[in-house]
Design a protein around this motif. Structure first.
Motif, mmCIF file in Angstrom:
data_model
loop_
_atom_site.group_PDB
_atom_site.id
_atom_site.type_symbol
_atom_site.label_atom_id
_atom_site.label_comp_id
_atom_site.label_asym_id
_atom_site.label_seq_id
_atom_site.Cartn_x
_atom_site.Cartn_y
_atom_site.Cartn_z
ATOM 1 N N UNK A 264 28.063 56.726 55.497
ATOM 2 C CA UNK A 264 26.429 57.188 55.441
ATOM 3 C C UNK A 264 26.116 58.180 54.542
ATOM 4 N N UNK A 265 27.149 59.404 54.659
ATOM 5 C CA UNK A 265 26.982 60.334 53.636
ATOM 6 C C UNK A 265 27.247 60.107 52.320
ATOM 7 N N UNK A 266 28.152 59.359 51.947
ATOM 8 C CA UNK A 266 28.164 58.724 50.729
ATOM 9 C C UNK A 266 27.105 58.196 49.954
ATOM 10 N N UNK A 267 26.573 57.503 50.764
ATOM 11 C CA UNK A 267 25.477 57.013 50.193
ATOM 12 C C UNK A 267 24.342 57.836 49.911
ATOM 13 N N UNK A 268 24.086 58.866 50.745
ATOM 14 C CA UNK A 268 22.793 59.815 50.562
ATOM 15 C C UNK A 268 22.974 60.640 49.647
ATOM 16 N N UNK A 269 24.355 60.897 49.297
ATOM 17 C CA UNK A 269 24.713 61.873 48.008
ATOM 18 C C UNK A 269 23.891 61.362 46.882
ATOM 19 N N UNK A 270 23.577 60.280 46.710
ATOM 20 C CA UNK A 270 22.969 59.655 45.544
ATOM 21 C C UNK A 270 21.448 59.614 45.605
ATOM 22 N N UNK A 271 20.871 59.533 46.828
ATOM 23 C CA UNK A 271 19.619 59.759 46.995
ATOM 24 C C UNK A 271 19.188 59.189 48.472
ATOM 25 N N UNK A 272 17.968 59.664 48.885
ATOM 26 C CA UNK A 272 17.558 59.122 50.093
ATOM 27 C C UNK A 272 17.314 57.685 50.261
ATOM 28 N N UNK A 273 16.976 56.892 48.929
ATOM 29 C CA UNK A 273 16.554 55.686 48.837
ATOM 30 C C UNK A 273 18.041 54.757 49.053
ATOM 31 N N UNK A 274 18.862 55.465 48.366
ATOM 32 C CA UNK A 274 20.287 54.725 48.349
ATOM 33 C C UNK A 274 20.809 54.590 50.032
ATOM 34 N N UNK A 275 20.635 55.814 50.686
ATOM 35 C CA UNK A 275 21.085 55.854 52.211
ATOM 36 C C UNK A 275 19.991 54.723 52.642
ATOM 37 N N UNK A 276 18.859 54.512 52.332
ATOM 38 C CA UNK A 276 18.018 53.474 53.159
ATOM 39 C C UNK A 276 18.676 52.196 52.744
ATOM 40 N N UNK A 277 18.797 51.911 51.520
ATOM 41 C CA UNK A 277 19.687 50.581 51.074
ATOM 42 C C UNK A 277 20.983 50.423 52.196
ATOM 43 N N UNK A 278 21.439 51.403 52.055
ATOM 44 C CA UNK A 278 22.901 51.258 53.061
ATOM 45 C C UNK A 278 22.416 50.947 54.473
ATOM 46 N N UNK A 279 21.422 51.542 54.995
ATOM 47 C CA UNK A 279 20.913 51.345 56.377
ATOM 48 C C UNK A 279 20.352 49.610 56.499
ATOM 49 N N UNK A 280 19.693 49.249 55.382
ATOM 50 C CA UNK A 280 19.174 47.812 55.434
ATOM 51 C C UNK A 280 20.517 47.113 55.281
ATOM 52 N N UNK A 281 21.543 47.430 54.762
ATOM 53 C CA UNK A 281 22.827 46.334 54.866
ATOM 54 C C UNK A 281 23.585 46.437 56.332
ATOM 55 N N UNK A 282 23.335 47.579 56.876
ATOM 56 C CA UNK A 282 23.925 47.885 58.312
ATOM 57 C C UNK A 282 22.890 46.929 59.254
ATOM 58 N N UNK A 283 21.910 46.565 58.867
ATOM 59 C CA UNK A 283 20.832 45.710 59.824
ATOM 60 C C UNK A 283 21.178 44.210 59.451
#
Length: 385
Positions: A264-283
């Protein structure tokens, strides 16, 4: 009665043979055999082997892979094979790095085929670059030899190799590797990091065309473009709630939950939007954690509560009866499904917003891979939601 049973059995067999691949024709002998043996249809997989050049000049490529992983996963989550949603397995190789074993062609299997998306993310973030020799034919052949590609004709089996040196280097001819790939029903796609015409001149296009794959050229040094949306904050809040629905078990439970948070942290290091994309993957259905999460594990056919030892349970469930444990897991399952649906609903709005603001911004690796996968999936009669 015998005639009725035979007719019923034959009908069931025909249903079982209704495959995603319309070109998978059955002979009369096959159909006759179907009267005797009825098998359950196999699970379909999208199998992707990602072969990344990690020599000195490839820092931008590795960065794109890290930043665009979740968008690629999300696109694949919409694939359908008939009425089924195929599973996803990703394997990862690095090649062309001086720190690797020269006797083995400067090639390393980073990760065999895996459905563990957190582990895939972790390994991507572990990659570093260093100068070396890039042997495309050898890394392709190595992945063909080492990975379990399976024999299901409905599986979509793809290699994506990315780099920027001549495709002809090394002791194994890429044409021989391509012949072996075709025998395994594996399609090779090449991504040249540099000028499109230059890639053609040094055989990257030929390396793809031999298996009817796609040749693509990208600028590996382009920064990944992430577009923020008004729905991002709400999705990230739901991610925190989603994480609380995981019920760890076994020796690896705590460690795997920590890995989840780390990615989660690694994804957020690139941008908030990338962290969002990871969250969508987790769903999505592609995010599975049956090895350490009781909610996912319980959904498996071979799971039995009787096999669980008290020492494998989290503190909150120790000393509880089987009925109490089942009730607790069921509650978490309901919570998770509700949260995942909320994430998907918000993501539908987010996708519409992003598409209206995207203009001409196309991320190199993501765009190249998803475009190729969709085109080649049509040959297997896959469709997209």
């Amino acid at each position: 009665m015998k005639t009725y049973f035979k007719t019923l059995l034959f009908g069931m067999a025909l249903i079982g043979f209704t495959a995603c691949n319309a070109n998978n024709k059955k002979t009369n002998t096959d159909l006759a055999q179907a009267e005797i043996t009825v098998q359950k249809p196999s699970k379909q997989y999208i199998k992707v082997a990602l072969l990344l050049d990690t020599s000195n000049s490839m820092d931008g490529l590795i960065d794109q892979a890290k930043a665009q992983l979740w968008d690629i996963v999300n696109e694949l989550s919409y694939a359908k094979c008939g009425n089924n949603k195929p599973n996803l397995q990703i394997a990862l190789y690095e090649y062309g790095n001086d720190r690797l074993n020269g006797d083995e062609g400067y090639i390393r299997q980073v990760l065999s085929f895996s459905e563990d998306l957190d582990e895939i993310s972790k390994e991507l973030f572990s990659l570093t670059t260093n100068g070396g020799e890039e042997y495309c034919g050898q890394v392709i052949q190595t992945s063909l030899n080492q990975l379990n590609w399976g024999k299901n004709p409905d599986d979509l089996k793809l290699i994506f190799i990315a780099g920027n040196e001549p495709f002809t280097q090394g002791k194994i001819n890429y044409k021989d590797a391509s012949t072996n790939a075709k025998e395994k029903d594996v399609t090779i796609n090449t991504i040249f990091c540099g000028d499109y015409r230059q890639g053609i001149n040094i055989s990257w296009k030929d390396g793809a065309s031999l298996t009817n794959g796609d040749y693509m050229a990208i600028n590996q040094n382009n920064a990944t473009v992430h577009i923020a949306s008004p729905y991002d904050d709400d999705i990230l809040i739901l991610n925190q709630k989603l994480n609380k629905t995981y019920v760890i078990y076994g020796q690896a439970g705590s460690q795997k939950m920590a890995l989840q948070a780390e990615q989660d942290t690694n994804a957020s290091l690139y941008s908030k939007a990338n962290a969002v994309s990871r969250t969508v993957s987790k769903s999505s259905h592609l995010y599975k954690n049956k090895s350490w999460d009781l909610v996912d594990a319980e959904a498996e056919e071979d799971f039995k509560y009787n096999d669980l030892k008290a020492s494998q349970l989290p503190e909150v469930l120790k000393g509880k009866s089987e009925a109490e444990i089942k009730a607790y897991v069921a509650k978490k399952r309901i919570e998770r499904k509700r949260i995942q649906k909320q994430i998907q609903d918000l993501n539908n709005k987010r996708k519409l917003y992003v598409s209206n603001h995207k203009k001409d911004t196309k991320n190199g690796l993501e765009n190249a891979m998803t475009k190729a996968i969709k085109e080649q999936a049509k040959r297997k009669k896959y469709s997209w939601d």
